[in-house]
Design an enzyme around this catalytic site. Structure first.
Site, PDB file in Angstrom:
ATOM      1  N   HIS A   1      35.463  47.338  35.081  1.00  0.00           N
ATOM      2  CA  HIS A   1      35.600  45.932  35.466  1.00  0.00           C
ATOM      3  C   HIS A   1      36.939  45.414  34.954  1.00  0.00           C
ATOM      4  O   HIS A   1      37.388  45.794  33.880  1.00  0.00           O
ATOM      5  CB  HIS A   1      34.466  45.103  34.827  1.00  0.00           C
ATOM      6  CG  HIS A   1      34.240  43.804  35.507  1.00  0.00           C
ATOM      7  ND1 HIS A   1      34.994  42.689  35.235  1.00  0.00           N
ATOM      8  CD2 HIS A   1      33.371  43.460  36.485  1.00  0.00           C
ATOM      9  CE1 HIS A   1      34.569  41.698  35.990  1.00  0.00           C
ATOM     10  NE2 HIS A   1      33.595  42.122  36.762  1.00  0.00           N
TER      11      HIS A   1
ATOM     12  N   ASP B   1      27.036  46.028  39.738  1.00  0.00           N
ATOM     13  CA  ASP B   1      26.672  46.792  40.941  1.00  0.00           C
ATOM     14  C   ASP B   1      25.980  48.109  40.640  1.00  0.00           C
ATOM     15  O   ASP B   1      25.509  48.782  41.561  1.00  0.00           O
ATOM     16  CB  ASP B   1      27.936  47.051  41.779  1.00  0.00           C
ATOM     17  CG  ASP B   1      28.442  45.771  42.422  1.00  0.00           C
ATOM     18  OD1 ASP B   1      29.638  45.476  42.330  1.00  0.00           O
ATOM     19  OD2 ASP B   1      27.593  45.045  42.989  1.00  0.00           O
TER      20      ASP B   1
ATOM     21  N   HIS C   1      34.789  45.904  45.259  1.00  0.00           N
ATOM     22  CA  HIS C   1      34.208  44.600  44.854  1.00  0.00           C
ATOM     23  C   HIS C   1      32.699  44.642  45.146  1.00  0.00           C
ATOM     24  O   HIS C   1      32.022  45.527  44.673  1.00  0.00           O
ATOM     25  CB  HIS C   1      34.966  43.494  45.602  1.00  0.00           C
ATOM     26  CG  HIS C   1      34.692  42.086  45.154  1.00  0.00           C
ATOM     27  ND1 HIS C   1      34.017  41.742  44.014  1.00  0.00           N
ATOM     28  CD2 HIS C   1      35.035  40.902  45.738  1.00  0.00           C
ATOM     29  CE1 HIS C   1      33.950  40.429  43.897  1.00  0.00           C
ATOM     30  NE2 HIS C   1      34.555  39.885  44.934  1.00  0.00           N
TER      31      HIS C   1
HETATM   32  C1  SDX Z   1      32.445  43.480  41.137  1.00  0.00           C
HETATM   33  O1  SDX Z   1      36.030  40.623  39.325  1.00  0.00           O
HETATM   34  C2  SDX Z   1      34.771  40.448  39.275  1.00  0.00           C
HETATM   35  O2  SDX Z   1      34.255  39.675  38.504  1.00  0.00           O
HETATM   36  C3  SDX Z   1      33.947  41.265  40.274  1.00  0.00           C
HETATM   37  C4  SDX Z   1      32.434  41.182  40.124  1.00  0.00           C
HETATM   38  C5  SDX Z   1      31.902  39.828  40.497  1.00  0.00           C
HETATM   39  O3  SDX Z   1      30.800  39.478  40.046  1.00  0.00           O
HETATM   40  O4  SDX Z   1      32.554  39.153  41.354  1.00  0.00           O
HETATM   41  O5  SDX Z   1      32.059  41.459  38.790  1.00  0.00           O
HETATM   42  C6  SDX Z   1      31.729  42.181  41.052  1.00  0.00           C
HETATM   43  O6  SDX Z   1      33.260  43.644  42.001  1.00  0.00           O
HETATM   44  C7  SDX Z   1      32.161  44.531  40.095  1.00  0.00           C
HETATM   45  C8  SDX Z   1      33.069  45.803  40.251  1.00  0.00           C
HETATM   46  C9  SDX Z   1      32.431  46.703  41.313  1.00  0.00           C
HETATM   47  N1  SDX Z   1      33.343  47.792  41.644  1.00  0.00           N
HETATM   48  C10 SDX Z   1      33.069  49.074  41.256  1.00  0.00           C
HETATM   49  O7  SDX Z   1      32.105  49.406  40.559  1.00  0.00           O
HETATM   50  C11 SDX Z   1      34.048  50.102  41.792  1.00  0.00           C
HETATM   51  C12 SDX Z   1      34.418  51.084  40.683  1.00  0.00           C
HETATM   52  N2  SDX Z   1      35.220  50.327  39.691  1.00  0.00           N
HETATM   53  C13 SDX Z   1      36.656  50.469  39.790  1.00  0.00           C
HETATM   54  O8  SDX Z   1      37.141  50.493  41.110  1.00  0.00           O
HETATM   55  C14 SDX Z   1      37.390  49.483  38.859  1.00  0.00           C
HETATM   56  O9  SDX Z   1      36.789  49.595  37.634  1.00  0.00           O
HETATM   57  C15 SDX Z   1      37.473  48.010  39.220  1.00  0.00           C
HETATM   58  C16 SDX Z   1      38.024  47.797  40.581  1.00  0.00           C
HETATM   59  C17 SDX Z   1      36.145  47.349  39.118  1.00  0.00           C
HETATM   60  C18 SDX Z   1      38.428  47.367  38.206  1.00  0.00           C
HETATM   61  O10 SDX Z   1      39.654  47.917  38.424  1.00  0.00           O
HETATM   62  P1  SDX Z   1      40.947  47.530  37.523  1.00  0.00           P
HETATM   63  O11 SDX Z   1      40.606  46.511  36.517  1.00  0.00           O
HETATM   64  O12 SDX Z   1      42.074  47.270  38.446  1.00  0.00           O
HETATM   65  O13 SDX Z   1      41.185  48.846  36.708  1.00  0.00           O
HETATM   66  P2  SDX Z   1      42.026  50.070  37.256  1.00  0.00           P
HETATM   67  O14 SDX Z   1      41.576  50.443  38.646  1.00  0.00           O
HETATM   68  O15 SDX Z   1      43.461  49.798  37.021  1.00  0.00           O
HETATM   69  O16 SDX Z   1      41.507  51.229  36.279  1.00  0.00           O
HETATM   70  C19 SDX Z   1      42.013  51.320  34.936  1.00  0.00           C
HETATM   71  C20 SDX Z   1      41.770  52.782  34.550  1.00  0.00           C
HETATM   72  C21 SDX Z   1      42.348  53.770  35.570  1.00  0.00           C
HETATM   73  O17 SDX Z   1      42.611  54.989  34.873  1.00  0.00           O
HETATM   74  P3  SDX Z   1      44.174  55.263  34.371  1.00  0.00           P
HETATM   75  O18 SDX Z   1      45.009  55.356  35.639  1.00  0.00           O
HETATM   76  O19 SDX Z   1      44.546  54.070  33.503  1.00  0.00           O
HETATM   77  O20 SDX Z   1      44.059  56.560  33.606  1.00  0.00           O
HETATM   78  O21 SDX Z   1      40.346  53.062  34.534  1.00  0.00           O
HETATM   79  C22 SDX Z   1      40.033  54.003  35.543  1.00  0.00           C
HETATM   80  C23 SDX Z   1      41.202  54.042  36.507  1.00  0.00           C
HETATM   81  O22 SDX Z   1      41.280  55.319  37.127  1.00  0.00           O
HETATM   82  N3  SDX Z   1      38.834  53.533  36.196  1.00  0.00           N
HETATM   83  C24 SDX Z   1      37.841  54.313  36.591  1.00  0.00           C
HETATM   84  C25 SDX Z   1      36.882  53.459  37.140  1.00  0.00           C
HETATM   85  N4  SDX Z   1      37.322  52.186  37.072  1.00  0.00           N
HETATM   86  C26 SDX Z   1      38.541  52.241  36.503  1.00  0.00           C
HETATM   87  N5  SDX Z   1      37.695  55.670  36.523  1.00  0.00           N
HETATM   88  C27 SDX Z   1      36.527  56.139  37.032  1.00  0.00           C
HETATM   89  N6  SDX Z   1      35.556  55.370  37.563  1.00  0.00           N
HETATM   90  C28 SDX Z   1      35.694  54.028  37.646  1.00  0.00           C
HETATM   91  N7  SDX Z   1      34.741  53.273  38.192  1.00  0.00           N
END
Ligand code: SDX
Length: 428
Positions: free
Chosen positions: A307, A363, A268
């Site tokens: 996201h 971020d 997050h």
């Molecule tokens: C914020 O919710 C909000 O609005 C949050 C926020 C706010 O203003 O409050 O916008 C702020 O928290 C932004 C997000 C910051 N976090 C990151 O940058 C961390 C990296 N991102 C990931 O951890 C992920 O994208 C999330 C947590 C942000 C979202 O996760 P989801 O929606 O639960 O998606 P998921 O983890 O189920 O991923 C879906 C697929 C997976 O691959 P498969 O298993 O389907 O093959 O996408 C892949 C994941 O492995 N994936 C990524 C990735 N994010 C998702 N692969 C590589 N790098 C990434 N960053």
């Protein structure tokens, strides 16, 4: 059969049910009538992490994830970033309308005159090691504020909520800046009420021997815009924490401590710090392709990408990317920007990221600006928390005033043991 209904046939019993559809949803409780027999508890939905569950009705923030749209109370984030200020935006997020000049002056005066914290809080600070993470300090000290303001428990008294709102928006920068100064072993720099919200924050962070700190106007404006961009984001993890904890009718300081703790997580708000650590680990533009390979092999996440809602470029990331260059003009270019741009260039053309709809989020670039402004990576999430405080309070207040809301208490699917008898230890 009316148009706004969902007809469900339970093939276990052959029974058919017609559920009303409102705002594109069905009420989960309308499923409970679906039973196989009188003993049956009734149908529930199973939705780990609430990926497809609306927990509330809200009028604060609208996000269109596919089109990369973000609006606070109907105003596009791009317009607010260009034309508003953080205190004006916080008024909008909390009250639903842009303030008149008189309203903004009163709002600004009240927040400005609630920036000091009780001197006893300094004893808390002294208890932390010099290298304590500022978020650990912020979570603890904002929770501690609940012990100083006993009137905060009067959560249904609008005047009490208004006063706690002034205190929280006014004091989060002070608590964050004090945590930063503690980590440096520097004397605390107290608020200067002659400065703007962002200017005073810079003063509390960076003032040294000068009698009157003069913030650099470019950095002051950049920080104010960053606070605007972080003000709210509908039902994100920390807003959900704020609502869930707030639904027990605890005071807002304790609820904000929970929201701050949720924001601290690397998935997050903690991601902005992780992005910097990732870019440093990559080390140079030539190492980016190898790192991207490790991401696609699922050894690593590309921090700052992806996201739950945005399946397009996060509109905030676009604005932050532009601000970065204004800051670099003044502070010098952060060399890590080239690595970040190369990560983005490759990711936006690579099928793995395109098929997973992974774009830069808020971020990805924010940490580069913060670092260029002189903040250590450990302060980045505290900066996020300062901006988000107005959104957390708005979500909390909306929850309290929503007649449909009550204490949050989800159900579960139990797949554990059936009843069994205790086994004496000598027989295990
Ligand atoms: C914020 O919710 C909000 O609005 C949050 C926020 C706010 O203003 O409050 O916008 C702020 O928290 C932004 C997000 C910051 N976090 C990151 O940058 C961390 C990296 N991102 C990931 O951890 C992920 O994208 C999330 C947590 C942000 C979202 O996760 P989801 O929606 O639960 O998606 P998921 O983890 O189920 O991923 C879906 C697929 C997976 O691959 P498969 O298993 O389907 O093959 O996408 C892949 C994941 O492995 N994936 C990524 C990735 N994010 C998702 N692969 C590589 N790098 C990434 N960053």
């Amino acid at each position: 059969m009316s148009q706004n209904t969902l007809t469900i046939t339970d093939n276990r019993t052959g029974k058919t049910y017609e559920l009303p559809i409102k705002n594109g949803t069905i009420r989960a409780m309308d499923l409970r009538q679906i039973k196989v027999d009188a003993e049956d508890f009734g149908m529930m939905t199973y939705d780990p992490a609430f990926t497809n569950t609306a927990s509330c009705i809200s009028k604060i923030t609208y996000i269109d994830g596919d089109r990369g749209i973000l609006m606070y109370r109907g105003y596009p984030i791009e317009e607010l970033a260009e034309k508003s200020s953080y205190l004006e935006t916080s008024y909008l997020v909390l009250h639903g309308e842009l303030p008149t000049r008189a309203q903004l002056d009163e709002w600004t005066w009240n927040i400005t005159h609630h920036t000091f914290i009780h001197e006893s809080i300094r004893k808390f600070l002294d208890g932390f090691h010099y290298d304590a993470h500022p978020m650990g300090i912020l979570i603890s000290t904002v929770a501690a504020l609940s012990t100083f303001y006993k009137d905060a428990k009067n959560i249904f008294d609008p005047e009490s909520r208004r006063k706690q709102t002034f205190r929280l928006i006014g004091k989060m920068p002070t608590l964050s800046a004090f945590a930063y100064r503690h980590s440096l072993g520097m004397p605390l720099a107290y608020p200067d009420n002659d400065l703007s919200y962002a200017g005073n924050f810079l003063n509390m962070l960076f003032r040294t021997t000068e009698a009157k700190y003069k913030p650099n106007p470019v950095l002051e404006h950049a920080l104010d815009v960053l606070f605007i961009l972080h003000a709210d984001h509908e039902q994100n993890c920390s807003a959900n924490a704020m609502r869930s904890v707030g639904s027990s009718h605890v005071d807002p300081y304790s609820a904000i401590a929970a929201a701050t703790a949720a924001l601290y997580g690397p998935l997050h708000g903690g991601a902005n710090e992780e992005v910097l650590l990732m870019l440093r680990e990559i080390g140079s533009v030539k190492n980016v392709p190898d790192y991207i390979k490790r991401v696609k092999a699922k050894e690593k996440l590309l921090m700052g990408f992806g996201h739950r809602v945005y399946k397009n470029y996060d509109p905030r990331a676009k604005i932050i990317k532009k601000i970065a260059y204004d800051v670099f003009e003044v502070m010098g270019k952060n060399p890590l920007i080239d690595i970040a741009l190369e990560c983005e260039r490759i990711a936006l053309s690579d099928d793995y990221f395109i098929s997973h709809k992974l774009y830069p989020n808020v971020d990805f670039y924010s940490g580069l600006i913060y670092e260029a402004m002189g903040f250590p990576a450990s302060m980045f999430t505290a900066l996020f928390a300062i901006g988000r405080t107005s959104g957390w309070i708005a979500q909390w207040q909306e929850l309290l005033l929503d007649p449909e809301q009550k204490i949050a208490r989800p159900r579960q699917v139990y797949l554990g043991y059936d009843k069994r008898s205790y086994i004496p230890i000598d027989h295990r």
